[in-house]
Design a protein around this motif. Structure first.
Motif, mmCIF file in Angstrom:
data_model
loop_
_atom_site.group_PDB
_atom_site.id
_atom_site.type_symbol
_atom_site.label_atom_id
_atom_site.label_comp_id
_atom_site.label_asym_id
_atom_site.label_seq_id
_atom_site.Cartn_x
_atom_site.Cartn_y
_atom_site.Cartn_z
ATOM 1 N N ASP A 1 -9.300 5.204 -2.890
ATOM 2 C CA ASP A 1 -8.088 4.563 -2.399
ATOM 3 C C ASP A 1 -7.963 3.110 -2.848
ATOM 4 O OD1 ASP A 1 -7.099 6.761 -1.106
ATOM 5 O OD2 ASP A 1 -7.925 6.236 0.847
ATOM 6 N N ILE A 2 -8.703 2.715 -3.833
ATOM 7 C CA ILE A 2 -8.699 1.319 -4.255
ATOM 8 C C ILE A 2 -7.320 0.878 -4.769
ATOM 9 C CG2 ILE A 2 -9.534 1.733 -6.610
ATOM 10 C CD1 ILE A 2 -10.618 -1.184 -4.418
ATOM 11 N N LEU A 3 -6.620 1.756 -5.501
ATOM 12 C CA LEU A 3 -5.299 1.384 -6.015
ATOM 13 C C LEU A 3 -4.305 1.198 -4.877
ATOM 14 C CD1 LEU A 3 -4.942 3.673 -9.148
ATOM 15 C CD2 LEU A 3 -5.398 1.230 -9.066
ATOM 16 N N ARG A 4 -4.328 2.101 -3.901
ATOM 17 C CA ARG A 4 -3.435 1.963 -2.746
ATOM 18 C C ARG A 4 -3.756 0.698 -1.962
ATOM 19 N NH1 ARG A 4 -3.803 7.127 0.610
ATOM 20 N NH2 ARG A 4 -3.378 5.557 2.183
ATOM 21 N N GLY A 5 -5.029 0.417 -1.791
ATOM 22 C CA GLY A 5 -5.427 -0.795 -1.078
ATOM 23 C C GLY A 5 -4.964 -2.051 -1.784
ATOM 24 N N LEU A 6 -5.094 -2.066 -3.103
ATOM 25 C CA LEU A 6 -4.632 -3.223 -3.869
ATOM 26 C C LEU A 6 -3.116 -3.370 -3.780
ATOM 27 C CD1 LEU A 6 -6.901 -2.981 -7.040
ATOM 28 C CD2 LEU A 6 -7.000 -4.690 -5.196
ATOM 29 N N TYR A 7 -2.410 -2.235 -3.801
ATOM 30 C CA TYR A 7 -0.951 -2.316 -3.710
ATOM 31 C C TYR A 7 -0.506 -2.807 -2.328
ATOM 32 C CZ TYR A 7 3.965 -1.458 -3.986
ATOM 33 O OH TYR A 7 5.313 -1.650 -3.966
ATOM 34 N N VAL A 8 -1.197 -2.364 -1.291
ATOM 35 C CA VAL A 8 -0.874 -2.849 0.056
ATOM 36 C C VAL A 8 -1.055 -4.362 0.127
ATOM 37 C CG1 VAL A 8 -1.660 -2.827 2.452
ATOM 38 C CG2 VAL A 8 -1.298 -0.679 1.248
ATOM 39 N N LEU A 9 -2.137 -4.870 -0.432
ATOM 40 C CA LEU A 9 -2.352 -6.320 -0.459
ATOM 41 C C LEU A 9 -1.273 -7.025 -1.280
ATOM 42 C CD1 LEU A 9 -6.218 -6.571 -0.867
ATOM 43 C CD2 LEU A 9 -4.863 -7.124 1.162
ATOM 44 N N ASN B 1 9.233 0.384 -2.720
ATOM 45 C CA ASN B 1 7.908 0.170 -2.135
ATOM 46 C C ASN B 1 7.343 1.506 -1.636
ATOM 47 O OD1 ASN B 1 5.834 -1.586 -1.507
ATOM 48 N ND2 ASN B 1 6.704 -2.181 0.448
ATOM 49 N N PHE B 2 8.184 2.301 -0.963
ATOM 50 C CA PHE B 2 7.780 3.614 -0.463
ATOM 51 C C PHE B 2 7.433 4.557 -1.616
ATOM 52 C CE2 PHE B 2 9.061 7.949 0.751
ATOM 53 C CZ PHE B 2 8.134 8.184 1.756
ATOM 54 N N LEU B 3 8.287 4.602 -2.641
ATOM 55 C CA LEU B 3 8.048 5.498 -3.775
ATOM 56 C C LEU B 3 6.767 5.139 -4.530
ATOM 57 C CD1 LEU B 3 11.685 5.891 -5.153
ATOM 58 C CD2 LEU B 3 10.361 7.534 -3.790
ATOM 59 N N ILE B 4 6.532 3.857 -4.717
ATOM 60 C CA ILE B 4 5.298 3.427 -5.381
ATOM 61 C C ILE B 4 4.086 3.801 -4.535
ATOM 62 C CG2 ILE B 4 3.973 1.398 -6.100
ATOM 63 C CD1 ILE B 4 6.715 0.164 -6.950
ATOM 64 N N SER B 5 4.189 3.642 -3.225
ATOM 65 C CA SER B 5 3.089 4.008 -2.331
ATOM 66 C C SER B 5 2.795 5.501 -2.395
ATOM 67 C CB SER B 5 3.412 3.610 -0.890
ATOM 68 O OG SER B 5 3.530 2.222 -0.782
ATOM 69 N N ILE B 6 3.837 6.325 -2.415
ATOM 70 C CA ILE B 6 3.651 7.779 -2.518
ATOM 71 C C ILE B 6 3.012 8.133 -3.859
ATOM 72 C CG2 ILE B 6 4.860 10.002 -2.662
ATOM 73 C CD1 ILE B 6 4.649 8.889 0.167
ATOM 74 N N GLY B 7 3.484 7.506 -4.928
ATOM 75 C CA GLY B 7 2.892 7.748 -6.240
ATOM 76 C C GLY B 7 1.419 7.371 -6.270
ATOM 77 N N LEU B 8 1.094 6.236 -5.678
ATOM 78 C CA LEU B 8 -0.307 5.814 -5.643
ATOM 79 C C LEU B 8 -1.153 6.711 -4.745
ATOM 80 C CD1 LEU B 8 0.037 1.945 -5.652
ATOM 81 C CD2 LEU B 8 -0.804 3.407 -7.482
ATOM 82 N N LEU B 9 -0.537 7.325 -3.738
ATOM 83 C CA LEU B 9 -1.251 8.284 -2.900
ATOM 84 C C LEU B 9 -1.707 9.480 -3.736
ATOM 85 C CD1 LEU B 9 -2.140 9.386 -0.109
ATOM 86 C CD2 LEU B 9 0.147 10.390 0.067
ATOM 87 N N PHE B 10 -0.800 9.999 -4.568
ATOM 88 C CA PHE B 10 -1.164 11.122 -5.421
ATOM 89 C C PHE B 10 -2.232 10.730 -6.440
ATOM 90 C CE2 PHE B 10 3.162 12.717 -4.215
ATOM 91 C CZ PHE B 10 2.698 13.810 -3.492
ATOM 92 N N VAL B 11 -2.081 9.569 -7.041
ATOM 93 C CA VAL B 11 -3.073 9.102 -8.016
ATOM 94 C C VAL B 11 -4.424 8.900 -7.344
ATOM 95 C CG1 VAL B 11 -3.703 7.163 -9.516
ATOM 96 C CG2 VAL B 11 -1.371 8.052 -9.548
ATOM 97 N N SER B 12 -4.420 8.340 -6.137
ATOM 98 C CA SER B 12 -5.693 8.111 -5.448
ATOM 99 C C SER B 12 -6.369 9.419 -5.084
ATOM 100 C CB SER B 12 -5.486 7.245 -4.204
ATOM 101 O OG SER B 12 -4.783 7.946 -3.214
ATOM 102 N N ARG B 13 -5.589 10.459 -4.799
ATOM 103 C CA ARG B 13 -6.188 11.773 -4.510
ATOM 104 C C ARG B 13 -6.813 12.366 -5.772
ATOM 105 N NH1 ARG B 13 -6.793 10.859 0.477
ATOM 106 N NH2 ARG B 13 -4.932 10.977 1.737
ATOM 107 N N ILE B 14 -6.182 12.129 -6.902
ATOM 108 C CA ILE B 14 -6.696 12.664 -8.168
ATOM 109 C C ILE B 14 -7.987 11.965 -8.570
ATOM 110 C CG2 ILE B 14 -6.231 12.832 -10.651
ATOM 111 C CD1 ILE B 14 -3.264 13.293 -9.881
ATOM 112 N N ILE B 15 -8.007 10.627 -8.479
ATOM 113 C CA ILE B 15 -9.200 9.902 -8.918
ATOM 114 C C ILE B 15 -10.258 9.783 -7.827
ATOM 115 C CG2 ILE B 15 -7.935 8.632 -10.686
ATOM 116 C CD1 ILE B 15 -7.993 6.186 -8.874
ATOM 117 N N GLY B 16 -9.896 10.144 -6.597
ATOM 118 C CA GLY B 16 -10.889 10.194 -5.525
ATOM 119 C C GLY B 16 -11.219 8.869 -4.866
#
Length: 115
Positions: free
Chosen positions: A53-61, A36-51
């Motif tokens: 936080d929608i992916l991180r928000g969806l993953y949190v849900l 869960n932590f590793l996926i969240s960190i990966g999505l953090l990097f992806v969200s920074r690249i695409i600008g």
């Protein structure tokens, strides 16, 4: 540790996303927390690249209920009520303790708890 891939523990917790009864041993809970932590960190990097936080928000849900359910089952393995999850420091200590050997009031012992 139980046979199989550690990622199987993550999948098991996702599949049991609303199962608040029963028990979860330490490997099941902590591998779920790790992935869960590793996926969240990966999505953090992806969200920074695409600008966004929608992916991180969806993953949190997506991971909110499975995280709570896994924590409750882990506390059940230590023969404690899932309500202990509401106490921040105490629950970390309880989540790290080994499960009770054999059956307890929450069900049979899950797998091998030597890890």
């Amino acid at each position: 540790m139980q046979s199989g891939n550690p990622f199987d523990f993550y999948i098991k917790c996702i599949k049991n996303y609303v199962t608040f009864n029963g028990r979860a041993n330490r490997p099941e809970y902590w591998y779920f927390a790790l992935f869960n932590f590793l996926i969240s960190i990966g999505l953090l990097f992806v969200s920074r690249i695409i600008g966004t936080d929608i992916l991180r928000g969806l993953y949190v849900l997506f991971s909110f209920l499975p995280s709570i359910a896994a924590g409750v089952r882990r506390l059940h393995d230590t023969d404690r009520s899932g309500w202990w999850l509401l106490l921040p420091i105490v629950n970390i200590i309880f989540l790290c303790l080994p499960g009770t050997p054999g059956d307890n009031r929450f069900g049979p012992q899950p797998g091998d708890d030597r890890a």
